[in-house]
Design a protein around this motif. Structure first.
Motif, PDB file in Angstrom:
ATOM      1  N   LEU A   1      67.520  50.759  42.391  1.00 42.50           N
ATOM      2  CA  LEU A   1      67.542  52.205  42.617  1.00 42.50           C
ATOM      3  C   LEU A   1      66.157  52.847  42.486  1.00 42.50           C
ATOM      4  N   PRO A   2      65.323  52.498  41.477  1.00 39.70           N
ATOM      5  CA  PRO A   2      63.975  53.078  41.450  1.00 39.70           C
ATOM      6  C   PRO A   2      63.181  52.777  42.725  1.00 39.70           C
ATOM      7  N   GLU A   3      63.304  51.554  43.239  1.00 46.75           N
ATOM      8  CA  GLU A   3      62.608  51.188  44.472  1.00 46.75           C
ATOM      9  C   GLU A   3      63.120  52.009  45.656  1.00 46.75           C
ATOM     10  N   LEU A   4      64.435  52.204  45.743  1.00 47.04           N
ATOM     11  CA  LEU A   4      65.002  53.007  46.819  1.00 47.04           C
ATOM     12  C   LEU A   4      64.543  54.455  46.738  1.00 47.04           C
ATOM     13  N   LEU A   5      64.516  55.001  45.530  1.00 49.48           N
ATOM     14  CA  LEU A   5      64.104  56.390  45.365  1.00 49.48           C
ATOM     15  C   LEU A   5      62.626  56.583  45.690  1.00 49.48           C
ATOM     16  N   HIS A   6      61.808  55.552  45.501  1.00 46.28           N
ATOM     17  CA  HIS A   6      60.393  55.639  45.877  1.00 46.28           C
ATOM     18  C   HIS A   6      60.234  55.855  47.380  1.00 46.28           C
ATOM     19  N   ASN A   7      61.240  55.411  48.157  1.00 48.38           N
ATOM     20  CA  ASN A   7      61.154  55.496  49.615  1.00 48.38           C
ATOM     21  C   ASN A   7      61.828  56.733  50.192  1.00 48.38           C
ATOM     22  N   VAL A   8      62.332  57.625  49.339  1.00 49.00           N
ATOM     23  CA  VAL A   8      62.948  58.868  49.815  1.00 49.00           C
ATOM     24  C   VAL A   8      61.837  59.859  50.155  1.00 49.00           C
ATOM     25  N   PRO A   9      61.800  60.395  51.386  1.00 49.08           N
ATOM     26  CA  PRO A   9      60.712  61.294  51.788  1.00 49.08           C
ATOM     27  C   PRO A   9      60.534  62.504  50.875  1.00 49.08           C
ATOM     28  N   ALA A  10      61.643  63.019  50.332  1.00 47.70           N
ATOM     29  CA  ALA A  10      61.558  64.199  49.466  1.00 47.70           C
ATOM     30  C   ALA A  10      60.970  63.881  48.096  1.00 47.70           C
ATOM     31  N   LEU A  11      60.775  62.582  47.801  1.00 45.95           N
ATOM     32  CA  LEU A  11      60.277  62.177  46.484  1.00 45.95           C
ATOM     33  C   LEU A  11      58.943  61.444  46.611  1.00 45.95           C
ATOM     34  N   THR A  12      58.044  61.965  47.413  1.00 41.81           N
ATOM     35  CA  THR A  12      56.737  61.344  47.592  1.00 41.81           C
ATOM     36  C   THR A  12      55.912  61.444  46.303  1.00 41.81           C
ATOM     37  N   PRO A  13      55.037  60.477  46.052  1.00 41.61           N
ATOM     38  CA  PRO A  13      54.233  60.489  44.815  1.00 41.61           C
ATOM     39  C   PRO A  13      53.396  61.758  44.678  1.00 41.61           C
ATOM     40  N   VAL A  14      53.192  62.161  43.421  1.00 39.21           N
ATOM     41  CA  VAL A  14      52.438  63.370  43.112  1.00 39.21           C
ATOM     42  C   VAL A  14      51.182  62.973  42.340  1.00 39.21           C
ATOM     43  N   GLU A  15      50.023  63.466  42.789  1.00 45.24           N
ATOM     44  CA  GLU A  15      48.756  63.207  42.114  1.00 45.24           C
ATOM     45  C   GLU A  15      48.429  64.363  41.178  1.00 45.24           C
ATOM     46  N   ILE A  16      48.272  64.052  39.891  1.00 48.27           N
ATOM     47  CA  ILE A  16      47.850  65.049  38.906  1.00 48.27           C
ATOM     48  C   ILE A  16      46.642  64.480  38.183  1.00 48.27           C
ATOM     49  N   GLY A  17      45.471  65.053  38.513  1.00 46.23           N
ATOM     50  CA  GLY A  17      44.242  64.493  37.971  1.00 46.23           C
ATOM     51  C   GLY A  17      44.037  63.093  38.500  1.00 46.23           C
ATOM     52  N   SER A  18      43.832  62.157  37.607  1.00 47.28           N
ATOM     53  CA  SER A  18      43.628  60.758  38.008  1.00 47.28           C
ATOM     54  C   SER A  18      44.922  59.944  37.966  1.00 47.28           C
TER      55      SER A  18
ATOM     56  N   THR B   1      48.999  59.107  38.986  1.00 53.04           N
ATOM     57  CA  THR B   1      49.994  59.216  40.050  1.00 53.04           C
ATOM     58  C   THR B   1      51.384  59.148  39.429  1.00 53.04           C
ATOM     59  N   TYR B   2      52.217  60.110  39.767  1.00 49.37           N
ATOM     60  CA  TYR B   2      53.575  60.164  39.243  1.00 49.37           C
ATOM     61  C   TYR B   2      54.569  59.970  40.384  1.00 49.37           C
ATOM     62  N   GLU B   3      55.594  59.178  40.101  1.00 50.26           N
ATOM     63  CA  GLU B   3      56.667  58.929  41.074  1.00 50.26           C
ATOM     64  C   GLU B   3      57.864  59.801  40.726  1.00 50.26           C
ATOM     65  N   PRO B   4      58.130  60.861  41.484  1.00 45.90           N
ATOM     66  CA  PRO B   4      59.296  61.709  41.179  1.00 45.90           C
ATOM     67  C   PRO B   4      60.608  60.939  41.182  1.00 45.90           C
ATOM     68  N   GLY B   5      60.677  59.887  41.998  1.00 47.42           N
ATOM     69  CA  GLY B   5      61.901  59.092  42.049  1.00 47.42           C
ATOM     70  C   GLY B   5      62.253  58.474  40.713  1.00 47.42           C
ATOM     71  N   ASP B   6      61.226  58.104  39.925  1.00 39.36           N
ATOM     72  CA  ASP B   6      61.482  57.536  38.604  1.00 39.36           C
ATOM     73  C   ASP B   6      62.184  58.542  37.697  1.00 39.36           C
ATOM     74  N   TYR B   7      61.813  59.797  37.815  1.00 43.67           N
ATOM     75  CA  TYR B   7      62.388  60.824  36.949  1.00 43.67           C
ATOM     76  C   TYR B   7      63.786  61.227  37.423  1.00 43.67           C
ATOM     77  N   VAL B   8      64.034  61.125  38.730  1.00 41.32           N
ATOM     78  CA  VAL B   8      65.403  61.313  39.231  1.00 41.32           C
ATOM     79  C   VAL B   8      66.291  60.192  38.691  1.00 41.32           C
ATOM     80  N   TYR B   9      65.765  58.973  38.678  1.00 41.95           N
ATOM     81  CA  TYR B   9      66.494  57.820  38.128  1.00 41.95           C
ATOM     82  C   TYR B   9      66.856  58.052  36.665  1.00 41.95           C
ATOM     83  N   VAL B  10      65.894  58.523  35.864  1.00 43.27           N
ATOM     84  CA  VAL B  10      66.150  58.792  34.452  1.00 43.27           C
ATOM     85  C   VAL B  10      67.156  59.925  34.291  1.00 43.27           C
TER      86      VAL B  10
END
Length: 412
Positions: free
Chosen positions: A239-256, A258-267
């Protein structure tokens, strides 16, 4: 509750590491043969540990009818800590598989021990199963969240090493606990129920008791558990891998970072399971658990068919469907746990829960293989159709149990 939280902390931290292993390793070298690292092969590797988690539940169920549950639970905690220490130094996928196998053997001790302890030591079983389940869900959500947050800063091997600390602390706590493991049996039966005795004493008695259990409606409950396990493992492993590929959950860069929103949806999805466990546990004290099996798995079939279409519509559609998946994925568990207690005698309760978690996590481990194979050779859409079919089968078995006479805690 502490031990249950620890078991699921480790269990559901593993899928968070799967995407890292997919990108870091290219080959699984087993000496005589080599396999490319993909969802199918890594799913099979992970399934070894998850499978032992279930397969070990059966001998553990025999042991808990003879040995103090506190001793077994303490050994479980120390073994899980050891496994993540091995994982921390694993140089290859083969060693990762070894570490997960150690985890599976150690973790397999827990469910027969903990659930047998509740069924024999607590009179209000439904509420106890609910609180116990909620503690497990705290581990299910907090474990992956802690892993995700640590991975933002540290290498995954160091994170695995740090995760050994909670198990050691929990084991130190478990050693000091003093409990009456048969309080409910004594209160109900005046301490005189022969079925609450020493459990299985020999191989012949094991075979006889198992044959008797599976000649009763327990066989249907067992079938429910392995459909549940296949759905659970098939849905969560990638499921974390699948959520990484959802267009609405693209990675977010904050400073240096990278955060994966899909990981937090999983949690978040896993955390909603706390509410599902609580609601279901309370309902088991008010009516027949068979109705919960029927309704809960029917809901899971519908949610599986809705999940990917909701992801395509966007975040506003995905979030409520993900919440429903988390809610019903754990909503069903107190119902089949309570059904085991209803359909089995107290003296075979450890063995009964051993068979139960052989189904949930042993047979259920094949869900990781099914999911990996479907994602490698077919598609995510087809995977979720398969999951819907598994849930429909479990719901049908629940419907059969509803048509029977009301469940009772009768001897076979």
């Amino acid at each position: 509750m502490v031990a249950h939280a620890m078991v699921h902390t480790y269990e559901l931290s593993i899928p968070v590491l799967v995407p890292i292993w997919l990108s870091e390793f290219a080959v699984i070298d087993l000496g005589l043969v080599q396999f490319p690292v993909n969802e199918a092969t890594l799913g099979a590797l992970v399934a070894v540990g998850y499978g032992l988690f279930g397969l070990g539940a059966l001998p553990s169920g025999v042991l808990v009818d003879r040995i103090d549950a506190r001793v077994l639970i303490t050994a479980c905690l120390l073994g899980m800590g050891t496994s993540f220490l091995v994982l921390a130094v694993a140089p290859t996928p083969a060693f990762i598989g070894l570490a997960l196998a150690i985890w599976g053997v150690a973790a397999s001790v827990y469910h027969p021990s903990g659930l047998s302890l509740i069924s024999r030591g607590v009179e209000q079983r439904g509420s106890a199963f609910a609180y116990h389940g909620m503690a497990g869900n705290v581990g299910i959500a907090v474990g992956p969240l802690l892993t995700i947050l640590l991975l933002v800063t540290f290498d995954w091997r160091l994170v695995a090493g740090l995760l050994t600390i909670p198990a050691v602390v929990a084991a130190a706590f478990a050693v000091r606990v003093d409990i009456d493991e048969r309080a409910a049996v004594a209160a109900t039966d005046g301490g005189g129920d022969e079925r609450a005795g020493s459990g299985v004493e020999s191989l012949g008695e094991f075979v006889s008791t198992a044959r008797t259990l599976f000649a009763s409606a327990f066989a249907v409950v067992f079938a429910v558990t392995f459909f549940s396990g296949l759905y659970y493992r098939g849905a969560l492993t990638f499921l974390p891998e699948l959520l990484h590929n959802v267009p609405a959950l693209t990675p977010v860069e904050i400073g240096s970072q990278t955060y994966e929103p899909g990981d937090y949806v999983y949690v978040g999805l896993l955390m909603v399971g706390v509410l599902g466990q609580y609601v279901a546990g309370k309902l088991t004290d008010r009516g027949r658990p068979e109705y919960g099996i029927l309704a809960g798995f029917a809901a899971l079939a519908v949610v599986a068919l809705m999940f990917l279409p909701a992801a395509e519509f966007g975040l506003l559609a995905l979030l409520p469907v993900a919440a429903l998946l988390g809610f019903f994925l754990f909503f069903v568990q107190p119902f089949y746990q309570a059904s085991v207690a209803e359909y089995t005698p107290a003296g075979a309760r450890g063995l009964s829960y051993g068979f139960t978690y052989l189904g949930v996590f042993g047979v259920g481990a094949l869900g990781a293989v099914v999911a990996g194979t479907m994602l490698t050779y077919f598609s995510a859409n087809q995977l979720f159709v398969v999951l819907a079919g598994l849930a429909a089968c479990a719901s049908g078995l629940g419907a059969y149990l509803v048509t029977r006479a009301p469940s009772t805690a009768a001897a076979p």
